[in-house]
Scaffold this active site. Structure first.
Site, PDB file in Angstrom:
ATOM      1  CB  CYS A  57      -0.889   0.035   1.236  1.00 25.50           C
ATOM      2  SG  CYS A  57      -1.883  -1.412   1.460  1.00 25.50           S
TER       3      CYS A  57
HETATM    4  N1  SAJ Z   1       6.748   2.305   8.494  1.00 25.36           N
HETATM    5  C1  SAJ Z   1       7.766   3.116   8.977  1.00 25.36           C
HETATM    6  N2  SAJ Z   1       7.468   4.006   9.965  1.00 25.36           N
HETATM    7  C2  SAJ Z   1       6.211   4.111  10.483  1.00 25.36           C
HETATM    8  C3  SAJ Z   1       5.180   3.277   9.976  1.00 25.36           C
HETATM    9  C4  SAJ Z   1       5.475   2.377   8.989  1.00 25.36           C
HETATM   10  O1  SAJ Z   1       8.908   3.037   8.527  1.00 25.36           O
HETATM   11  O2  SAJ Z   1       6.006   4.934  11.391  1.00 25.36           O
HETATM   12  C5  SAJ Z   1       7.050   1.372   7.407  1.00 25.36           C
HETATM   13  C6  SAJ Z   1       6.782  -0.058   7.773  1.00 25.36           C
HETATM   14  O3  SAJ Z   1       7.946  -0.651   8.323  1.00 25.36           O
HETATM   15  C7  SAJ Z   1       6.448  -0.685   6.413  1.00 25.36           C
HETATM   16  C8  SAJ Z   1       5.775   0.460   5.671  1.00 25.36           C
HETATM   17  O4  SAJ Z   1       6.167   1.659   6.335  1.00 25.36           O
HETATM   18  O5  SAJ Z   1       7.619  -1.044   5.731  1.00 25.36           O
HETATM   19  C9  SAJ Z   1       4.246   0.359   5.647  1.00 25.36           C
HETATM   20  O6  SAJ Z   1       3.851   0.152   6.966  1.00 25.36           O
HETATM   21  P1  SAJ Z   1       2.291   0.368   7.448  1.00 25.36           P
HETATM   22  O7  SAJ Z   1       2.300   0.296   8.931  1.00 25.36           O
HETATM   23  O8  SAJ Z   1       1.722   1.548   6.814  1.00 25.36           O
HETATM   24  O9  SAJ Z   1       1.607  -0.977   6.975  1.00 25.36           O
HETATM   25  P2  SAJ Z   1       0.776  -1.359   5.701  1.00 25.36           P
HETATM   26  O10 SAJ Z   1       1.547  -1.245   4.453  1.00 25.36           O
HETATM   27  O11 SAJ Z   1       0.196  -2.695   6.040  1.00 25.36           O
HETATM   28  O12 SAJ Z   1      -0.369  -0.279   5.660  1.00 25.36           O
HETATM   29  C10 SAJ Z   1      -1.659  -0.670   5.998  1.00 25.36           C
HETATM   30  C11 SAJ Z   1      -2.553   0.285   5.270  1.00 25.36           C
HETATM   31  N3  SAJ Z   1      -3.897  -0.232   5.218  1.00 25.36           N
HETATM   32  C12 SAJ Z   1      -4.584  -0.072   4.061  1.00 25.36           C
HETATM   33  O13 SAJ Z   1      -4.119   0.407   3.058  1.00 25.36           O
HETATM   34  C13 SAJ Z   1      -5.974  -0.543   4.084  1.00 25.36           C
HETATM   35  C14 SAJ Z   1      -2.579   1.632   5.959  1.00 25.36           C
HETATM   36  O14 SAJ Z   1      -3.674   2.417   5.469  1.00 25.36           O
HETATM   37  C15 SAJ Z   1      -2.739   1.489   7.436  1.00 25.36           C
HETATM   38  O15 SAJ Z   1      -2.755   2.784   8.030  1.00 25.36           O
HETATM   39  C16 SAJ Z   1      -1.577   0.691   7.955  1.00 25.36           C
HETATM   40  O16 SAJ Z   1      -1.742  -0.631   7.413  1.00 25.36           O
HETATM   41  C17 SAJ Z   1      -1.572   0.616   9.471  1.00 25.36           C
HETATM   42  O17 SAJ Z   1      -2.004   1.618  10.094  1.00 25.36           O
HETATM   43  O18 SAJ Z   1      -1.068  -0.376   9.988  1.00 25.36           O
END
Ligand code: SAJ
Length: 446
Positions: free
Chosen positions: A283
């Site tokens: 995403c």
């Molecule tokens: N990450 C960071 N720093 C942060 C948060 C994430 O480096 O503060 C990195 C993570 O390690 C990863 C990437 O970003 O590599 C994405 O992480 P994510 O927590 O955003 O996880 P996703 O990709 O599973 O995002 C999903 C998304 N859900 C949908 O698209 C329906 C996002 O909208 C959600 O907000 C997110 O999960 C969530 O909150 O966990």
């Protein structure tokens, strides 16, 4: 919501509307992955008869046996729905005709040129269009650029000779599934809904309001499509902000984790994000590309979004450069002495490798001739540059022999105290060791 629905909709679409409102409508879910299968199970649990349609025969066979491949849906729950015949799965597109509502939950990746790849959406829409019949409601849930529903799907569906808003209905409602999130499962998350016409939106709303806690109606499918991109681009740019800060703090010799923790004490107007070795997943790194690509059609260049992508893409290179500096400073840069990389999935506690920054990071380590091995409890083996690499067994010996233990993904089942104790040097890119009290002299953070 129904009471807000225009009287016209109630009269005009009373047949389909009453089938939806009485849960007699047959629901078709196209794409039985981390979005589609939980949605199919939820609709079935709410009393609808649900048919899952997927191109993957092996996946359909597993689901038909009640064997769930999705972390968020137990096989017991799935089996109960299959046995009760509330839910079934097929690869046979012809069965789409018996569905009153068809919801597309197919992938929307980017291609090698980092451009939107809507092949799965196009393929599914083509299959549906050739079987489209009166009084069918088609909903797209896949994350995509504004205009996909209206400009791409609608013309394909009207090739059937049927007219939207009169014969069939078309809407968009972005999926918001967060795999592995136990606090917010699909049944807990509000749904944004847009329709090609008001009637299309109202019919989609009549369905969703029976399965999720609340719905948010918007005036167009474009607004609904863009709202989802905003949700994820918001994350992407804020992660890039703290990643940029981490690189500045490295130069200023300031602890970025302490800075963010201090800023997070502000009870309003601040939301903390963590720097890291890169931004992976299906995403967050992908969704901004969809918007910046579409914006160019309007002669609009999303510089802010593109800069965030540049900062995040740079993180694996920054981490390798900092690792090289640490190995040199700590006299651990012996040729052949291996760096042990802990965790390679794109985020913790799941087995998902899609766009994981670890893949780029390990590739750069290869190019820089830094010897390494990896351990990840969720990933027994990977292929890198055509070579098979297996996750090593995590022992005191392998820790003590490593030139450096680099924490890429901070799975909760790691024992950080034990890891630090048996390592000679730890480079922690996730602040995973923040509670470790001993061995601080050998811990370096992003
Ligand atoms: N990450 C960071 N720093 C942060 C948060 C994430 O480096 O503060 C990195 C993570 O390690 C990863 C990437 O970003 O590599 C994405 O992480 P994510 O927590 O955003 O996880 P996703 O990709 O599973 O995002 C999903 C998304 N859900 C949908 O698209 C329906 C996002 O909208 C959600 O907000 C997110 O999960 C969530 O909150 O966990």
């Amino acid at each position: 919501m129904i009471k807000q629905m225009t009287q016209r909709t109630k009269n005009k679409y009373s047949g389909l509307l009453s089938k939806i409102q009485t849960a007699h409508a047959k629901i078709g879910i196209v794409g039985l992955g981390y979005v589609g299968l939980p949605l199919a199970a939820l609709a079935a649990k709410k009393g609808f008869s649900v048919l899952g349609i997927d191109i993957d025969g092996a996946k359909v066979a597993k689901i038909s046996k009640g064997d769930s491949h999705i972390q968020d849906l137990s096989s017991d729950d799935l089996k109960a729905l299959i046995v009760s015949k509330r839910l079934s799965a097929t690869t046979n597109w012809d069965m789409a005709r018996e569905c009153d509502i068809l919801i597309l939950c197919v992938p929307t990746p980017f291609n090698r040129n980092r451009e939107p790849d809507l092949t799965p959406v196009i393929t599914a829409t083509r299959e549906i269009s050739s079987r489209l019949r009166k009084d069918q409601l088609i909903i797209l849930e896949s994350t995509t650029y504004p205009g996909t529903t209206q400009e791409l799907m609608l013309p394909m569906l009207e090739e059937s000779g049927l007219t939207v808003g009169r014969d069939f209905f078309l809407g968009y409602s972005p999926e918001r599934v967060d795999p592995g999130n136990t606090n917010f499962k699909v049944q807990d998350i509000p749904k944004v809904i847009g329709g090609t016409t008001l009637g299309c939106r109202d019919l989609a709303a009549a369905f969703y309001q029976q399965i999720v806690p609340s719905i948010a109606l918007v005036s167009s499918t474009q607004a609904a499509e863009l709202s989802k991109l905003l949700e994820n681009i918001f994350r992407n740019v804020n992660i890039a902000l703290v990643n940029e800060l981490a690189m500045l703090c490295d130069r200023m010799k300031v602890n970025v984790w302490e800075v963010i923790e201090a800023a997070a004490t502000k009870p309003f107007g601040f939301m903390s994000f963590s720097p890291g070795p890169g931004v992976g997943g299906h995403c967050i790194p992908v969704d901004p590309v969809y918007l910046s690509w579409k914006a160019k059609e309007y002669d609009f260049y999303t510089n802010f979004i593109d800069l965030a992508a540049e900062v995040n893409s740079n993180m694996p290179y920054f981490v390798v450069r900092k690792l090289q500096r640490l190995l040199y400073q700590r006299r651990q840069n012996f040729p052949g002495k291996k760096v042990l990389v802990l965790g390679i999935t794109f985020k913790k506690n799941i087995d998902d490798m899609r766009n994981s920054s670890a893949l780029k990071f390990l590739e750069i380590m290869n190019d820089e001739a830094i010897a390494f091995n990896y351990h990840d409890p969720f990933v027994p083996e990977i292929r890198l540059n055509g070579q098979r690499l297996k996750s090593v067994e995590l022992t005191e010996k392998i820790l003590s022999r490593a030139a450096c233990v680099l924490i890429h993904t901070d799975h909760d089942n790691y024992d950080w105290k034990w890891i630090v104790k048996h390592s000679r040097l730890v480079f922690d890119t996730r602040n995973a060791t923040k509670k470790v009290k001993n061995g601080l002299g050998k811990i370096y953070r992003l």
